[in-house]
Write a protein that holds these residues in place. Structure first.
Motif, PDB file in Angstrom:
ATOM      1  N   ASN A   1      60.135  66.023  57.824  1.00 22.78           N
ATOM      2  CA  ASN A   1      60.365  67.473  57.801  1.00 22.78           C
ATOM      3  C   ASN A   1      61.545  67.798  58.724  1.00 22.78           C
ATOM      4  OD1 ASN A   1      60.326  70.227  57.808  1.00 22.78           O
ATOM      5  ND2 ASN A   1      58.187  70.434  58.484  1.00 22.78           N
ATOM      6  N   LEU A   2      62.737  67.833  58.150  1.00 24.55           N
ATOM      7  CA  LEU A   2      63.939  68.098  58.942  1.00 24.55           C
ATOM      8  C   LEU A   2      63.928  69.517  59.524  1.00 24.55           C
ATOM      9  CD1 LEU A   2      66.675  66.443  56.681  1.00 24.55           C
ATOM     10  CD2 LEU A   2      65.839  65.591  58.872  1.00 24.55           C
ATOM     11  N   ASP A   3      63.357  70.452  58.796  1.00 29.25           N
ATOM     12  CA  ASP A   3      63.343  71.852  59.263  1.00 29.25           C
ATOM     13  C   ASP A   3      62.566  72.007  60.568  1.00 29.25           C
ATOM     14  OD1 ASP A   3      64.834  72.636  57.095  1.00 29.25           O
ATOM     15  OD2 ASP A   3      63.081  73.126  55.856  1.00 29.25           O
ATOM     16  N   ALA A   4      61.613  71.094  60.777  1.00 27.04           N
ATOM     17  CA  ALA A   4      60.796  71.187  61.998  1.00 27.04           C
ATOM     18  C   ALA A   4      61.508  70.608  63.220  1.00 27.04           C
ATOM     19  CB  ALA A   4      59.467  70.467  61.780  1.00 27.04           C
ATOM     20  N   MET A   5      62.643  69.955  62.991  1.00 25.03           N
ATOM     21  CA  MET A   5      63.394  69.355  64.102  1.00 25.03           C
ATOM     22  C   MET A   5      64.438  70.348  64.598  1.00 25.03           C
ATOM     23  SD  MET A   5      64.028  65.472  62.717  1.00 25.03           S
ATOM     24  CE  MET A   5      62.738  64.581  61.855  1.00 25.03           C
ATOM     25  N   THR A   6      64.361  70.682  65.863  1.00 20.64           N
ATOM     26  CA  THR A   6      65.312  71.642  66.428  1.00 20.64           C
ATOM     27  C   THR A   6      66.420  70.921  67.197  1.00 20.64           C
ATOM     28  OG1 THR A   6      63.911  71.831  68.388  1.00 20.64           O
ATOM     29  CG2 THR A   6      63.592  73.469  66.651  1.00 20.64           C
ATOM     30  N   ILE A   7      67.596  71.494  67.149  1.00 19.81           N
ATOM     31  CA  ILE A   7      68.728  70.970  67.933  1.00 19.81           C
ATOM     32  C   ILE A   7      68.722  71.690  69.280  1.00 19.81           C
ATOM     33  CG2 ILE A   7      71.226  70.568  67.979  1.00 19.81           C
ATOM     34  CD1 ILE A   7      69.942  69.265  65.560  1.00 19.81           C
ATOM     35  N   GLU A   8      68.462  70.957  70.331  1.00 18.96           N
ATOM     36  CA  GLU A   8      68.362  71.560  71.655  1.00 18.96           C
ATOM     37  C   GLU A   8      69.730  72.096  72.114  1.00 18.96           C
ATOM     38  OE1 GLU A   8      65.340  68.468  70.916  1.00 18.96           O
ATOM     39  OE2 GLU A   8      67.538  68.455  70.861  1.00 18.96           O
ATOM     40  N   ASP A   9      69.700  73.135  72.928  1.00 16.17           N
ATOM     41  CA  ASP A   9      70.941  73.753  73.414  1.00 16.17           C
ATOM     42  C   ASP A   9      71.798  72.766  74.191  1.00 16.17           C
ATOM     43  OD1 ASP A   9      70.215  76.122  72.281  1.00 16.17           O
ATOM     44  OD2 ASP A   9      69.381  76.988  74.123  1.00 16.17           O
ATOM     45  N   GLU A  10      71.131  71.840  74.881  1.00 13.23           N
ATOM     46  CA  GLU A  10      71.901  70.903  75.722  1.00 13.23           C
ATOM     47  C   GLU A  10      72.600  69.801  74.915  1.00 13.23           C
ATOM     48  OE1 GLU A  10      67.443  69.906  76.420  1.00 13.23           O
ATOM     49  OE2 GLU A  10      68.700  71.693  76.111  1.00 13.23           O
ATOM     50  N   TYR A  11      72.256  69.669  73.639  1.00 14.25           N
ATOM     51  CA  TYR A  11      72.920  68.655  72.806  1.00 14.25           C
ATOM     52  C   TYR A  11      74.348  69.100  72.495  1.00 14.25           C
ATOM     53  CZ  TYR A  11      74.116  65.563  68.902  1.00 14.25           C
ATOM     54  OH  TYR A  11      74.746  64.653  68.083  1.00 14.25           O
ATOM     55  N   VAL A  12      75.315  68.263  72.878  1.00 16.76           N
ATOM     56  CA  VAL A  12      76.734  68.614  72.682  1.00 16.76           C
ATOM     57  C   VAL A  12      77.448  67.559  71.839  1.00 16.76           C
ATOM     58  CG1 VAL A  12      76.924  69.979  74.798  1.00 16.76           C
ATOM     59  CG2 VAL A  12      77.336  67.497  74.879  1.00 16.76           C
ATOM     60  N   GLY A  13      76.666  66.737  71.126  1.00 13.79           N
ATOM     61  CA  GLY A  13      77.250  65.654  70.336  1.00 13.79           C
ATOM     62  C   GLY A  13      77.709  66.118  68.966  1.00 13.79           C
ATOM     63  N   PRO A  14      78.123  65.164  68.126  1.00 11.77           N
ATOM     64  CA  PRO A  14      78.604  65.490  66.784  1.00 11.77           C
ATOM     65  C   PRO A  14      77.513  66.146  65.937  1.00 11.77           C
ATOM     66  CG  PRO A  14      78.320  63.113  67.056  1.00 11.77           C
ATOM     67  CD  PRO A  14      78.151  63.717  68.396  1.00 11.77           C
ATOM     68  N   ALA A  15      77.950  67.028  65.040  1.00  7.20           N
ATOM     69  CA  ALA A  15      77.001  67.755  64.192  1.00  7.20           C
ATOM     70  C   ALA A  15      77.453  67.696  62.736  1.00  7.20           C
ATOM     71  CB  ALA A  15      76.900  69.204  64.650  1.00  7.20           C
ATOM     72  N   LEU A  16      76.482  67.528  61.842  1.00  8.17           N
ATOM     73  CA  LEU A  16      76.788  67.622  60.411  1.00  8.17           C
ATOM     74  C   LEU A  16      77.194  69.056  60.086  1.00  8.17           C
ATOM     75  CD1 LEU A  16      73.767  65.590  58.941  1.00  8.17           C
ATOM     76  CD2 LEU A  16      76.111  64.787  59.244  1.00  8.17           C
ATOM     77  N   GLU A  17      78.076  69.220  59.114  1.00  6.23           N
ATOM     78  CA  GLU A  17      78.527  70.560  58.727  1.00  6.23           C
ATOM     79  C   GLU A  17      77.874  70.942  57.405  1.00  6.23           C
ATOM     80  OE1 GLU A  17      82.837  70.933  59.052  1.00  6.23           O
ATOM     81  OE2 GLU A  17      82.829  69.380  60.606  1.00  6.23           O
ATOM     82  N   ASP A  18      77.009  71.977  57.464  1.00 10.13           N
ATOM     83  CA  ASP A  18      76.204  72.356  56.289  1.00 10.13           C
ATOM     84  C   ASP A  18      75.426  71.156  55.755  1.00 10.13           C
ATOM     85  OD1 ASP A  18      77.111  75.012  56.337  1.00 10.13           O
ATOM     86  OD2 ASP A  18      78.925  74.446  55.216  1.00 10.13           O
ATOM     87  N   GLY A  19      74.942  70.327  56.689  1.00  8.07           N
ATOM     88  CA  GLY A  19      74.146  69.160  56.323  1.00  8.07           C
ATOM     89  C   GLY A  19      74.934  68.010  55.747  1.00  8.07           C
ATOM     90  N   LYS A  20      76.271  68.074  55.820  1.00  5.35           N
ATOM     91  CA  LYS A  20      77.121  67.053  55.204  1.00  5.35           C
ATOM     92  C   LYS A  20      77.928  66.294  56.257  1.00  5.35           C
ATOM     93  CE  LYS A  20      76.181  68.355  50.935  1.00  5.35           C
ATOM     94  NZ  LYS A  20      75.297  67.529  50.100  1.00  5.35           N
ATOM     95  N   VAL A  21      78.177  65.011  55.943  1.00  2.16           N
ATOM     96  CA  VAL A  21      79.085  64.196  56.761  1.00  2.16           C
ATOM     97  C   VAL A  21      80.524  64.608  56.446  1.00  2.16           C
ATOM     98  CG1 VAL A  21      79.991  61.865  57.126  1.00  2.16           C
ATOM     99  CG2 VAL A  21      77.528  62.224  56.938  1.00  2.16           C
ATOM    100  N   THR A  22      81.314  64.824  57.497  1.00  3.46           N
ATOM    101  CA  THR A  22      82.749  65.105  57.337  1.00  3.46           C
ATOM    102  C   THR A  22      83.539  64.098  58.163  1.00  3.46           C
ATOM    103  OG1 THR A  22      82.746  66.575  59.245  1.00  3.46           O
ATOM    104  CG2 THR A  22      82.335  67.583  57.069  1.00  3.46           C
ATOM    105  N   MET A  23      84.847  64.050  57.962  1.00  5.21           N
ATOM    106  CA  MET A  23      85.674  63.137  58.762  1.00  5.21           C
ATOM    107  C   MET A  23      85.627  63.535  60.239  1.00  5.21           C
ATOM    108  SD  MET A  23      87.335  60.411  58.009  1.00  5.21           S
ATOM    109  CE  MET A  23      87.712  59.270  59.328  1.00  5.21           C
ATOM    110  N   LYS A  24      85.573  64.852  60.492  1.00  2.00           N
ATOM    111  CA  LYS A  24      85.464  65.332  61.872  1.00  2.00           C
ATOM    112  C   LYS A  24      84.183  64.801  62.517  1.00  2.00           C
ATOM    113  CE  LYS A  24      85.248  69.701  64.495  1.00  2.00           C
ATOM    114  NZ  LYS A  24      83.860  69.724  64.974  1.00  2.00           N
ATOM    115  N   PHE A  25      83.080  64.858  61.757  1.00  2.00           N
ATOM    116  CA  PHE A  25      81.800  64.357  62.270  1.00  2.00           C
ATOM    117  C   PHE A  25      81.910  62.871  62.620  1.00  2.00           C
ATOM    118  CE2 PHE A  25      77.933  61.949  61.266  1.00  2.00           C
ATOM    119  CZ  PHE A  25      77.033  62.507  62.165  1.00  2.00           C
ATOM    120  N   ILE A  26      82.461  62.072  61.700  1.00  4.37           N
ATOM    121  CA  ILE A  26      82.535  60.618  61.940  1.00  4.37           C
ATOM    122  C   ILE A  26      83.438  60.316  63.124  1.00  4.37           C
ATOM    123  CG2 ILE A  26      83.225  58.386  60.997  1.00  4.37           C
ATOM    124  CD1 ILE A  26      82.442  59.301  58.254  1.00  4.37           C
ATOM    125  N   THR A  27      84.579  60.982  63.210  1.00  4.86           N
ATOM    126  CA  THR A  27      85.506  60.738  64.322  1.00  4.86           C
ATOM    127  C   THR A  27      84.834  61.038  65.653  1.00  4.86           C
ATOM    128  OG1 THR A  27      87.332  61.369  62.868  1.00  4.86           O
ATOM    129  CG2 THR A  27      87.803  61.287  65.211  1.00  4.86           C
TER     130      THR A  27
END
Length: 490
Positions: free
Chosen positions: A157-183
């Motif tokens: 259940n991905l919806d039940a997983m929250t991204i904590e405010d302190e997380y500053v790492g890479p993020a998927l964009e609209d749930g998709k992998v982008t080149m920015k994400f991979i870099t």
């Protein structure tokens, strides 16, 4: 390599002394991690004095280090035949059995030692630990029978997983992998940081959904004037993977790659390797390819570190999901209908066709024989014909087997991986069987170069780039491997 020597008569004192000297030389090579030279010298010692169990037990551990599990098993059994009370030989045989996933047979060896040496606390401890593994596997099997219809990917259940405010790492964009994400991900991993579990799970779920739609043999089309790169084993050596991309460019539609299995295990940055590779797979599904290796399997992951690493960095549930995803990895790729690429090698039967590979039901753990097993486990040999595998799984195949297979299927040559090579690659069987291995200084001990192959679509002529290992953070290989297995291999 002669792996058995029979006692043919009395051995002279001169031969006994010469054999002892050879064994001592072999031990020195073993300590320096030069296992092939050690094996050669142990073999010479055995030829001089074939009745000494120690020589066989020592050659057994050297073969274990080279993943020649079949030879290791034979040698340990010979040592036991020569000296029934030789405890170390039972331990070596148990390690070989465990490496082959034969845990109950390993347990029998420990049980025997505890019976003949009831006061041996070390043997008792190893027996108890092995017994725990056997019971745990039996329990897991019982659960899987009860929950046969449970699909881990569907239960997340991905919806039940929250991204904590302190997380500053890479993020998927609209749930998709982008080149920015991979870099950003690759840089984040270089700093030894961890991708958020929500994004990690999403990547695995999406990769599984994509792979499920693929055939077991994937056809790749490379245009005449375009480049294509094939890489071999990576084995969790993330910083060396980054070096490949530095030398050869990041994957893209104009710079396609095929990674030929064994992405994980042994090296202790396997999580970083696999999420980087899976991210590229999602971003460039038609220009980035991944074959299953023999280490994308449950038994290997359990022993050689990947399962422990995922459970440590994430959860055991994610480790189970990886097993589910790996079952859907293609078994082979065919480039322009002319070059077949698989992790291990060819087959114990003569009549196998590309269509046979295409129709293999791969959604499972590899069986102990047959097409799927041999694609993941087999190795070439210089002599003609076939031989039992030094690994105890798959087969060894000669130049005539390769030539006949290529002729039957209208192919030019095969590329496979699976074996450490000093130069990172090896051209065998009259140029028709190429091995490529991309993990330099394998396990921080082997001193080998890594290599990758580039070719263009027009002539598919293989060009080899070799490179040395690069520095990595001070986390040893096998850091997450089963502690019991490390104990057995001392």
């Amino acid at each position: 390599m002669a792996n058995n020597a029979e006692i043919t008569g009395p051995v002279s004192q001169e031969d006994i002394e010469a054999a002892e000297k050879l064994k001592n030389e072999a031990n020195d090579f073993f300590k320096r991690q030069n296992y092939n030279s050690a094996i050669d010298l142990y073999t010479q010692a055995i030829e001089k004095n074939p009745g000494n169990a120690v020589f066989f037990a020592n050659r057994s551990i050297a073969n274990l280090r080279l993943e020649n599990f079949g030879y290791a098993l034979t040698d340990a059994s010979k040592a036991i035949e020569l000296d029934r009370g030789y405890t170390k030989a039972y331990y070596r045989r148990a390690a070989a059995y465990m490496s082959l996933g034969k845990y109950k047979l390993a347990l029998k060896d420990f049980e025997y030692v505890t019976k003949v040496r009831p006061n041996d606390q070390d043997a008792k401890m190893k027996y108890n630990e092995c017994n725990k593994i056997v019971k745990k596997i039996a329990f897991e099997k019982a659960i899987s029978v009860d929950k046969k219809e449970v699909n881990i990917a569907d239960s997340i259940n991905l919806d039940a997983m929250t991204i904590e405010d302190e997380y500053v790492g890479p993020a998927l964009e609209d749930g998709k992998v982008t080149m920015k994400f991979i870099t950003e991900l690759m840089e984040y991993y270089k700093q030894q940081k961890k991708l958020h579990k929500k994004y990690a799970y999403k990547i695995l779920i999406d990769v599984k959904a994509y792979l499920q739609k693929q055939p077991s043999l994937v056809d790749i089309k490379v245009p005449d004037d375009e480049k294509f790169t094939v890489c071999g084993d990576i084995h969790g050596q993330y910083y060396d993977l980054m070096n490949i991309f530095k030398l050869n460019g990041l994957p893209s539609e104009k710079n396609p790659y095929l990674f030929n299995g064994d992405f994980v295990d042994r090296g202790s940055f396997s999580v970083e390797c696999i999420f980087t590779l899976f991210s590229f797979k999602l971003l460039f599904p038609n220009h980035f390819y991944m074959s299953r290796g023999n280490h994308e399997t449950l038994d290997m992951n359990r022993m050689y570190g990947f399962r422990g690493e995922v459970s440590s960095k994430y959860t055991s549930q994610m480790a189970d999901l990886f097993t589910e995803v790996y079952n859907w990895l293609p078994l082979a790729h065919c480039i322009n209908n002319r070059v077949l690429v698989m992790h291990g090698g060819l087959f114990s039967k003569d009549d196998i066709t590309l269509e046979d590979i295409r129709h293999v039901d791969r959604n499972k753990q590899p069986p102990e024989d047959g097409i799927m097993c041999e694609l993941l486990w087999s190795d070439p040999q210089p002599m003609g014909g076939r031989a039992p595998s030094k690994r105890g799984v798959g087969c060894q195949f000669g130049p005539d087997v390769t030539s006949n297979f290529l002729a039957r299927n209208g192919l030019d040559y095969i590329i496979r991986s699976h074996e450490v090579k000093n130069d990172g690659y090896e051209v065998a069987h009259d140029g028709k069987c190429i091995t490529v291995f991309s993990a330099p200084n394998y396990c921080d001990t082997m001193g080998n170069l890594g290599a990758f192959i580039t070719m263009n679509g027009k002539d598919l002529k293989p060009n080899f780039t070799t490179y040395e290992a690069v520095p990595h953070p001070d986390v040893k290989p096998m850091a997450y491997a089963h502690s019991f297995f490390n104990l057995l291999c001392q």
